[in-house]
Design an enzyme around this catalytic site. Structure first.
Site, short mmCIF file in Angstrom:
data_model
loop_
_atom_site.label_atom_id
_atom_site.label_comp_id
_atom_site.label_asym_id
_atom_site.label_seq_id
_atom_site.Cartn_x
_atom_site.Cartn_y
_atom_site.Cartn_z
N HIS A 1 0.78 -1.36 -0.20
CA HIS A 1 -0.08 -0.16 -0.07
C HIS A 1 0.78 1.28 0.07
CE1 HIS A 1 -3.60 -2.35 0.53
NE2 HIS A 1 -3.28 -2.67 1.98
N ASP B 1 -2.85 -10.65 -2.15
CA ASP B 1 -3.54 -10.07 -0.96
C ASP B 1 -5.06 -9.68 -1.08
OD1 ASP B 1 -2.23 -8.84 1.81
OD2 ASP B 1 -3.85 -7.76 0.94
N HIS C 1 -6.25 -7.22 -0.29
CA HIS C 1 -6.51 -5.57 -0.42
C HIS C 1 -5.73 -5.60 -2.05
CE1 HIS C 1 -6.83 -6.62 4.01
NE2 HIS C 1 -7.77 -5.55 3.73
N ASP D 1 -4.49 -12.93 3.56
CA ASP D 1 -5.87 -12.32 4.20
C ASP D 1 -6.94 -12.64 3.27
OD1 ASP D 1 -4.66 -10.60 2.34
OD2 ASP D 1 -4.55 -8.97 3.99
C1 3YP Z 1 -7.19 -2.31 6.68
C2 3YP Z 1 -7.36 -0.91 7.34
C3 3YP Z 1 -6.00 -0.57 7.67
C4 3YP Z 1 -5.22 -1.41 6.82
C5 3YP Z 1 -6.08 -2.48 6.30
C6 3YP Z 1 -5.66 -3.53 5.59
C7 3YP Z 1 -4.16 -3.79 5.46
C8 3YP Z 1 -3.84 -5.03 4.67
O1 3YP Z 1 -3.76 -6.16 4.97
N1 3YP Z 1 -3.35 -4.69 3.51
O2 3YP Z 1 -2.87 -5.79 2.55
ZN ZN Z 2 -4.09 -7.26 3.06
#
Ligand code: 3YP
Ligand code: ZN
Length: 384
Positions: A140, A177, A179, A265
């Site tokens: 990120h 991932d 996200h 995740d």
């Molecule tokens: C969700 C809210 C703040 C960070 C988030 C997820 C982070 C993550 O696992 N990114 O791959």
């Molecule tokens: Zn993630």
């Protein structure tokens, strides 16, 4: 098969504070621990050792990324800010969701550098493929700020390192991932030589990025691809998405190196994702990535750890990936498998298939589904 493996005890010392899961403690929110804690990673590293797999891996030492390495991707202001906050005892990397304690500047450099070391092991031929079990994560982090638990963009830093030091030009980054890999995507959005493919839960995080409409810009037009899946996808949707979209896109792009943002995740036990992928699913995805790496780039595949917040299940998902990469079966298997085995959420559903059809059409329009080597009629060895 030689698989490089990076882990360093200091990764567990990155302190994400007393956030209660996602929220800073305060008022009615009792202090707890951040979802992003050392636990899932230390237990993964622990299982790699206890299972005996460690004896079959090439231990690659982590080293800190240099400031020069970071500055190929990040602004001087961002690097200086993380450093100053770290020296002052801690702070937040940029979005209020990315707390860190003292010394995290060095630990985050060790995470980016661990990914570089894994990449180096593969590019020099010391290893056939590699897994960097690093922390904090990276996908990120943007040029000028950290975000979503990430301080520095580990994979982007390693890609730029490989291009600066090993004459590598074309790289594909695959991000499974749950996200969106917004940071990696933004680092290469206008770069024609880096393909970024992210498969993730739609509208999760960052909430408004990772849509089908984001396909790259300028000279990099057509070199970003997103597969935003609806919540509830399991092994069926993921393996089909890889078979129909991810793998053909990587094959058509024909990179010299494949990097993978390996977050667990999307697993069935994750508190942040709403997907149901199991260790067997991650095993199948890894197999597909290895096969396409074998086809296009001599097997050169480097994975860097991202999210995954089930301390009990991440280790088994991770072990499945490492067993597949190395070709060594420990016999440990997935003790949780029967817990999820009867779930109706594994087969591809019609509404998931609709999304894959859209992604296939999009990839095709971007020229990313063109058949290339080898002959499409020829079966791929080892594909399941
Ligand atoms: C969700 C809210 C703040 C960070 C988030 C997820 C982070 C993550 O696992 N990114 O791959
Ligand atoms: Zn993630």
């Amino acid at each position: 098969m030689t698989t490089g493996y990076v882990w360093h005890e200091r990764y567990a010392w990155h302190d994400t504070g007393t956030h209660a899961g996602l929220l800073p403690a305060g008022g009615a929110v009792q202090p707890f621990r951040n979802f992003e804690s050392p636990e899932s990673k230390t237990r993964f590293a622990g299982l790699v050792e206890v299972s005996g797999l460690l004896d079959h891996l090439l231990r690659v030492p982590a080293r800190p990324a240099t400031e020069e390495d970071l500055l190929r991707v990040h602004s001087p202001a961002h690097v200086a800010r993380i450093r100053a906050l770290s020296e002052a005892g801690g702070g937040d990397a940029g979005d209020g969701q990315s707390p860190f304690g003292p010394g995290s500047y060095e630990i985050a450099r060790l995470a980016a550098g661990g990914t570089i070391a894994a990449t180096e092991a593969v590019l020099t031929g010391a290893a056939d493929n590699a897994y960097a079990l690093v922390r904090p994560p990276g996908h990120h982090a943007e040029r000028d700020r950290g975000m979503g638990y990430c301080l520095f963009a580990n994979i982007a830093v390693a890609v730029e390192w490989a291009r600066a030091n090993h004459g590598v030009r074309r790289v594909a980054v695959v991000d499974y991932d749950v996200h969106h890999g917004n940071g990696t995507q933004s680092a290469f959005y206008e770069d024609p030589d880096v393909l970024t493919v992210s498969i993730h839960q739609e509208h999760l995080f960052p909430q408004h990025s990772g849509t089908l409409a984001e396909t790259g810009a300028g000279a990099g037009a057509g070199t970003a691809l997103n597969i935003p899946l609806p919540a509830g996808c399991g092994n069926g949707a993921y393996t089909e998405a890889f078979r129909r979209v991810v793998v053909p896109a990587v094959r058509a792009f024909a990179p010299e190196l494949i990097m993978v943002a390996s977050g667990f995740d999307a697993s069935a036990a994750d508190p942040l994702g709403r997907m149901t992928v199991t260790a067997a699913g991650y095993r199948a995805l890894t197999r597909q990535l290895m096969d396409v790496a074998e086809e296009v780039c001599g097997g050169r595949l480097v994975m860097s750890h991202e999210g995954g917040y089930s301390p009990v299940y991440v280790p088994f998902c991770g072990l499945a990936v490492l067993e597949t990469l190395s070709g060594h079966e420990t016999g440990v298997g997935d003790p949780f498998n029967e817990v999820w085995a009867s779930s109706p959420q594994h087969p591809l559903t019609s509404w998931q298939d609709d999304v894959l059809k859209k992604a296939e059409r999009l990839a095709h329009s971007l020229g990313l589904l063109a058949p290339s080597l080898p002959d499409p009629g020829e079966p791929t060895p080892g594909r399941t």
